[in-house]
Design a protein around this motif. Structure first.
Motif, PDB file in Angstrom:
ATOM      1  N   LYS A  12     -49.792  14.034  33.010  1.00 57.44           N
ATOM      2  CA  LYS A  12     -50.826  14.835  32.365  1.00 57.44           C
ATOM      3  C   LYS A  12     -50.214  16.037  31.639  1.00 57.44           C
ATOM      4  N   ASN A  13     -49.118  16.580  32.185  1.00 55.86           N
ATOM      5  CA  ASN A  13     -48.482  17.734  31.548  1.00 55.86           C
ATOM      6  C   ASN A  13     -48.025  17.403  30.135  1.00 55.86           C
ATOM      7  N   GLY A  14     -47.512  16.200  29.914  1.00 55.75           N
ATOM      8  CA  GLY A  14     -47.030  15.832  28.591  1.00 55.75           C
ATOM      9  C   GLY A  14     -48.005  14.995  27.790  1.00 55.75           C
ATOM     10  N   LEU A  15     -49.135  14.624  28.398  1.00 55.96           N
ATOM     11  CA  LEU A  15     -50.075  13.716  27.761  1.00 55.96           C
ATOM     12  C   LEU A  15     -50.696  14.304  26.501  1.00 55.96           C
ATOM     13  N   THR A  16     -51.026  15.581  26.524  1.00 52.72           N
ATOM     14  CA  THR A  16     -51.680  16.206  25.375  1.00 52.72           C
ATOM     15  C   THR A  16     -50.819  16.075  24.126  1.00 52.72           C
ATOM     16  N   GLU A  17     -49.548  16.391  24.242  1.00 53.04           N
ATOM     17  CA  GLU A  17     -48.656  16.306  23.085  1.00 53.04           C
ATOM     18  C   GLU A  17     -48.484  14.864  22.626  1.00 53.04           C
ATOM     19  N   ASN A  58     -64.792  15.524  26.792  1.00 51.58           N
ATOM     20  CA  ASN A  58     -65.053  16.809  26.142  1.00 51.58           C
ATOM     21  C   ASN A  58     -64.152  17.908  26.680  1.00 51.58           C
ATOM     22  N   LEU A  59     -63.852  17.860  27.975  1.00 49.18           N
ATOM     23  CA  LEU A  59     -63.049  18.903  28.609  1.00 49.18           C
ATOM     24  C   LEU A  59     -61.558  18.599  28.608  1.00 49.18           C
ATOM     25  N   SER A  60     -61.212  17.346  28.435  1.00 49.92           N
ATOM     26  CA  SER A  60     -59.825  16.918  28.535  1.00 49.92           C
ATOM     27  C   SER A  60     -58.976  17.483  27.396  1.00 49.92           C
ATOM     28  N   ASN A  61     -57.912  18.162  27.769  1.00 46.44           N
ATOM     29  CA  ASN A  61     -56.968  18.652  26.758  1.00 46.44           C
ATOM     30  C   ASN A  61     -56.395  17.490  25.961  1.00 46.44           C
ATOM     31  N   GLU A  62     -56.198  16.344  26.643  1.00 50.56           N
ATOM     32  CA  GLU A  62     -55.603  15.189  25.969  1.00 50.56           C
ATOM     33  C   GLU A  62     -56.511  14.646  24.873  1.00 50.56           C
ATOM     34  N   LEU A  63     -57.827  14.657  25.123  1.00 49.19           N
ATOM     35  CA  LEU A  63     -58.744  14.009  24.192  1.00 49.19           C
ATOM     36  C   LEU A  63     -59.426  14.971  23.235  1.00 49.19           C
ATOM     37  N   LYS A  64     -59.165  16.272  23.365  1.00 50.82           N
ATOM     38  CA  LYS A  64     -59.761  17.250  22.446  1.00 50.82           C
ATOM     39  C   LYS A  64     -59.277  17.075  21.014  1.00 50.82           C
ATOM     40  N   GLY A 107     -48.624   2.487  24.519  1.00 49.35           N
ATOM     41  CA  GLY A 107     -49.257   1.849  25.673  1.00 49.35           C
ATOM     42  C   GLY A 107     -49.201   2.730  26.910  1.00 49.35           C
ATOM     43  N   ARG A 108     -48.069   3.380  27.125  1.00 45.06           N
ATOM     44  CA  ARG A 108     -47.929   4.265  28.292  1.00 45.06           C
ATOM     45  C   ARG A 108     -48.900   5.440  28.212  1.00 45.06           C
ATOM     46  N   VAL A 109     -49.131   5.946  27.022  1.00 46.69           N
ATOM     47  CA  VAL A 109     -50.087   7.048  26.861  1.00 46.69           C
ATOM     48  C   VAL A 109     -51.503   6.543  27.168  1.00 46.69           C
ATOM     49  N   ILE A 110     -51.845   5.359  26.692  1.00 51.14           N
ATOM     50  CA  ILE A 110     -53.165   4.783  26.974  1.00 51.14           C
ATOM     51  C   ILE A 110     -53.353   4.623  28.475  1.00 51.14           C
ATOM     52  N   VAL A 111     -52.354   4.061  29.154  1.00 54.63           N
ATOM     53  CA  VAL A 111     -52.435   3.885  30.615  1.00 54.63           C
ATOM     54  C   VAL A 111     -52.546   5.245  31.300  1.00 54.63           C
ATOM     55  N   GLY A 112     -51.800   6.227  30.806  1.00 50.12           N
ATOM     56  CA  GLY A 112     -51.869   7.567  31.398  1.00 50.12           C
ATOM     57  C   GLY A 112     -53.248   8.181  31.285  1.00 50.12           C
ATOM     58  N   VAL A 113     -53.865   8.058  30.119  1.00 54.54           N
ATOM     59  CA  VAL A 113     -55.214   8.609  29.926  1.00 54.54           C
ATOM     60  C   VAL A 113     -56.213   7.853  30.804  1.00 54.54           C
ATOM     61  N   CYS A 114     -56.123   6.519  30.837  1.00 52.55           N
ATOM     62  CA  CYS A 114     -57.045   5.734  31.670  1.00 52.55           C
ATOM     63  C   CYS A 114     -56.893   6.081  33.145  1.00 52.55           C
ATOM     64  N   SER A 115     -55.669   6.294  33.581  1.00 49.47           N
ATOM     65  CA  SER A 115     -55.430   6.686  34.972  1.00 49.47           C
ATOM     66  C   SER A 115     -56.011   8.064  35.250  1.00 49.47           C
ATOM     67  N   ILE A 117     -58.506   9.412  33.765  1.00 48.70           N
ATOM     68  CA  ILE A 117     -59.967   9.278  33.797  1.00 48.70           C
ATOM     69  C   ILE A 117     -60.407   8.651  35.118  1.00 48.70           C
ATOM     70  N   GLY A 118     -59.683   7.647  35.567  1.00 46.42           N
ATOM     71  CA  GLY A 118     -60.007   7.026  36.847  1.00 46.42           C
ATOM     72  C   GLY A 118     -59.931   8.009  37.997  1.00 46.42           C
ATOM     73  N   ALA A 119     -58.999   8.949  37.891  1.00 47.06           N
ATOM     74  CA  ALA A 119     -58.804   9.937  38.961  1.00 47.06           C
ATOM     75  C   ALA A 119     -59.622  11.209  38.739  1.00 47.06           C
ATOM     76  N   ALA A 120     -60.385  11.277  37.656  1.00 47.29           N
ATOM     77  CA  ALA A 120     -61.091  12.510  37.291  1.00 47.29           C
ATOM     78  C   ALA A 120     -62.061  12.984  38.363  1.00 47.29           C
ATOM     79  N   ASP A 121     -62.665  12.043  39.094  1.00 45.40           N
ATOM     80  CA  ASP A 121     -63.620  12.442  40.126  1.00 45.40           C
ATOM     81  C   ASP A 121     -62.947  12.628  41.487  1.00 45.40           C
ATOM     82  N   GLY A 122     -61.618  12.588  41.513  1.00 48.74           N
ATOM     83  CA  GLY A 122     -60.880  12.781  42.759  1.00 48.74           C
ATOM     84  C   GLY A 122     -60.734  11.510  43.572  1.00 48.74           C
ATOM     85  N   ASP A 123     -61.293  10.397  43.095  1.00 47.83           N
ATOM     86  CA  ASP A 123     -61.222   9.129  43.823  1.00 47.83           C
ATOM     87  C   ASP A 123     -60.888   8.004  42.856  1.00 47.83           C
ATOM     88  N   PHE A 124     -59.602   7.738  42.708  1.00 47.22           N
ATOM     89  CA  PHE A 124     -59.134   6.640  41.868  1.00 47.22           C
ATOM     90  C   PHE A 124     -59.175   5.396  42.738  1.00 47.22           C
TER      91      PHE A 124
END
Length: 148
Positions: A12-17, A58-64, A107-115, A117-124
């Motif tokens: 997530k630290n490098g995902l935004t860039e 909307n809140l995600s730095n990666e998707l802003k 592809g790795r960035v896509i998987v990172g964002v999907c992961s 999002i899956g973990a966004a509610d604290g329960d992946f």
């Protein structure tokens, strides 16, 4: 589990860039398709899941980096496919993701964002992880690379 959390935090630290680097319509479609797949992991997309996903986007730095109207419109497109037919929804979403099957860096960035999002509610949960493993497969990536 801690291995996955460490990977997620480091990613997530490098995902935004990374997302900024690949910002284009096909990439946005693939990311949003992955979001819809994760939301549909339990077989249905409930209003609360739509709200959670839209809120995260909307809140995600990666998707802003994407215009929120475009993101929501595309998310709704994928959701409507799932509502019409879960199998058609899955195939249409995976088709957008598969465009990057020969581009492992993207592809790795896509998987990172999907992961993320899956973990966004604290329960992946296991259903969401299975969806992300399927996304890895479509992209020609090993799920073990992402501690899945």
């Amino acid at each position: 589990m801690s291995t996955f959390k460490n990977w997620l935090n480091n990613t997530k630290n490098g995902l935004t860039e990374q997302v900024k680097k690949f910002k284009n319509k096909d990439f946005m479609n693939a990311v949003v398709a992955g979001c819809a797949l994760v939301a549909a992991a339990d077989g249905k997309i409930e209003e609360s899941e739509k709200n959670k996903m839209a809120g995260y986007m909307n809140l995600s730095n990666e998707l802003k980096v994407f215009d929120m109207r475009d993101v929501i419109n595309q998310f709704n497109f994928y959701v409507s496919n799932f509502e019409f037919s879960p199998e058609i929804g899955k195939q249409e979403a995976l088709k957008s993701i598969a465009k990057f099957s020969n581009k492992p860096e993207i592809g790795r960035v896509i998987v990172g964002v999907c992961s993320a999002i899956g973990a966004a509610d604290g329960d992946f949960d296991e259903q969401e992880k299975a969806v992300v493993r399927n996304i890895c497969s479509v992209l020609g990536l090993s799920p073990s690379e992402f501690s899945l």
